[in-house]
Write an enzyme that holds these catalytic residues in place. Structure first.
Site, short mmCIF file in Angstrom:
data_model
loop_
_atom_site.label_atom_id
_atom_site.label_comp_id
_atom_site.label_asym_id
_atom_site.label_seq_id
_atom_site.Cartn_x
_atom_site.Cartn_y
_atom_site.Cartn_z
N ARG A 16 -20.30 10.09 -34.26
CA ARG A 16 -19.59 11.11 -35.04
C ARG A 16 -18.25 11.44 -34.37
O ARG A 16 -17.19 11.28 -34.95
CB ARG A 16 -20.46 12.37 -35.15
CG ARG A 16 -20.08 13.32 -36.28
CD ARG A 16 -18.95 14.25 -35.96
NE ARG A 16 -19.19 15.00 -34.73
CZ ARG A 16 -18.26 15.67 -34.08
NH1 ARG A 16 -17.01 15.69 -34.52
NH2 ARG A 16 -18.54 16.31 -32.97
N HIS A 219 -16.10 17.80 -21.83
CA HIS A 219 -15.11 16.73 -22.01
C HIS A 219 -14.56 16.33 -20.64
O HIS A 219 -14.53 17.14 -19.72
CB HIS A 219 -13.97 17.21 -22.93
CG HIS A 219 -14.37 17.23 -24.37
ND1 HIS A 219 -13.69 16.57 -25.36
CD2 HIS A 219 -15.42 17.83 -25.00
CE1 HIS A 219 -14.28 16.76 -26.53
NE2 HIS A 219 -15.32 17.53 -26.34
N CYS A 250 -8.37 11.33 -27.04
CA CYS A 250 -7.18 11.52 -27.87
C CYS A 250 -6.08 10.58 -27.40
O CYS A 250 -5.78 10.52 -26.22
CB CYS A 250 -6.67 12.94 -27.73
SG CYS A 250 -7.91 14.16 -28.09
#
Lengths: 317, 317
Positions: A16, A219, A250
């Site tokens: 996901r 993270h 990212c």
């Protein structure tokens, strides 16, 4: 050190989180095959897709078809993300989805407004409606997530009291309704946590809700993911969200092909646990193979480490 | 937790370790500029190059010219690596080099024979000659390195006794000669360490040589670098080798452009320290700029994390 758990649960979020973040819409067949490979590693909970607006997140438009394409394995729960009632209804209509009723809280207005167009207090009050909805459906609350629990790119450092105030609110809501709070997750949504702060916040939350299992959604944005997990293990935390291959990073605008790291990497953290004698139920070498497959799909080097170096099994036998 | 040090020293190894490992011979001008940028961050010890056989390591053939090209900054020590007497003499002849007399030990024959064509015991006995040489030159021993102190890709797990036996040997040699042992480094040369093992081995070595400052040379090969540093900080360790941008990774044969992680990344670990309130004397944002410059030279994404996400200063002010 005696608090280190004997067994740790990893909730896999790569399928996901990884593909939601990508610009490219990768073939459904490959995404389903990745989920199936993950199912085969011993991971028993896999977040497969989001039920969100196809306009806002085109890569998740085929969430229903993706769920239909996977080969469900007994003992594995396939979960989904939703952000509003419409998304929840869509997820609930898909037979392969295991609904995991959750609440979602923000510590700062900066993040909450940008993500939901509502203040943190408005988002908090809205969670009471979700509790009502879950009760109507006969669903038991599973978890409450506190986003940006360590810091926020918009509002800066997050005081501990912003977290504990929310925990008290959640606890009182649950107590008032006579329901339990099985799990509470602290999310380091944008990579602000450090290991000492992990210990401080986990300790403070545990004092307020000693019956709840504490989970961490971390993270590796600034390279402290493994240190934060280790600090959490020292505090007895035995529940983590993570992503195979560290999916979810990212792209770093300034450097073309470079990427900033995303979620903590499942197989690296499984390796950490195994080396410390902690059980995970996961076959590390199979998981490394799944990570390499994820890299093959994405087509650029992913953030995971052990997927590029190999486990130690090859040297020990 | 009260053992966490107030200040930590990072010995920067990127210019040497990073470029020695690369196949390409990058322009001397760029490599010198990287050293100069690092000098400007507050890092006060930088390993610049190796004096080794130009046939074996062609990229280090211009070590002398590189030293001549840097702009030495007061208070910064520029060190070099050598593996034999010839290399030592070459380094000693270069005025910009700060000689740091060190001893080098191996825990396993597998690694020692492949690296030096001699057994671990032969390498150990040879170190006595180095002690004599340093004394002849009026140089004080600075450090002893124990390579593969946690595990070896050839011989597998390394028992703690293999490390402590060497420490006893080193201690006895120093005592017998009436000299001190200022620093002893445990090197996780090939990425086998885990945080609990860090604590166990650091504790055992400290008991044997309580006067020596313990340093760690760690690699992030399997993603546990930050966890291992944090465990070491909890043990009061205040001395680490590291590489800007995580330079020094090994290309992963199977994946083309992917790389396996190398040394722990200086700026990520400086960030860890600062977030924990530990001083390093390093300007993190300048160091991140130097890391980005290293990536520009190498021309592919490097393993460092915070260089791709940016420090938290931008959000706090």
């Amino acid at each position: 050190m005696s608090d280190i758990p004997k067994r740790v649960q990893f909730n896999e979020e790569g399928p996901r989180e990884g593909f939601q973040f990508e610009k490219v819409h990768y073939p459904l067949r490959q995404r389903a095959a990745l989920v199936d490979r993950l199912s085969d590693t011993g991971l028993n909970r896999i977040q497969v897709a989001s039920f969100v607006s196809p306009r806002a997140v085109p890569t998740m438009a085929d969430a229903k078809d993706l769920f239909a394409a996977i080969k469900p394995r007994e003992g594995v729960r396939y979960t989904a993300l939703w952000l509003n009632k419409r998304g929840f209804e869509s997820a609930a209509a898909v037979p392969q989805v295991t609904l995991d009723p959750r609440l979602l809280f923000y510590t700062t207005d900066g993040f909450s407004i940008r993500n939901n167009n509502r203040s943190a207090a408005e988002m908090r009050d809205e969670q009471a409606d979700w509790l009502d909805l879950y009760r109507e459906r006969g669903l038991e609350l599973e978890s409450a997530y506190i986003m940006t629990a360590f810091g926020c790119n918009f509002d800066g450092d997050v005081p501990l009291s912003a977290v504990t105030d929310l925990v008290v609110w959640i606890r009182d809501q649950c107590t008032g309704r006579g329901i339990g709070l099985p799990q509470i997750f602290l999310a380091d949504t944008v990579g602000w946590a450090n290991p000492e702060d992990i210990k401080r916040r986990v300790g403070a939350v545990r004092e307020l809700v000693p019956e709840a299992r504490i989970g961490l959604h971390l993270h590796d944005t600034r390279g402290l993911g493994a240190a934060n997990v280790y600090a959490a293990l020292e505090m007895g935390v035995d529940l983590f969200d993570s992503s195979v291959a560290g999916l979810g990073g990212c792209p770093f605008a300034g450097h073309g092909h470079a990427t900033a790291a995303g979620n903590i990497c499942t197989e690296d953290m499984v390796f950490l646990c195994h080396e410390m004698g902690i059980e995970t139920g996961v076959d590390l070498d199979k998981l490394i193979d799944a990570a390499c497959y994820a890299e093959e799909i994405i087509g650029r080097p992913l953030a995971g480490r052990i997927m590029h170096s190999g486990s130690l099994n090859q040297y020990r036998n």
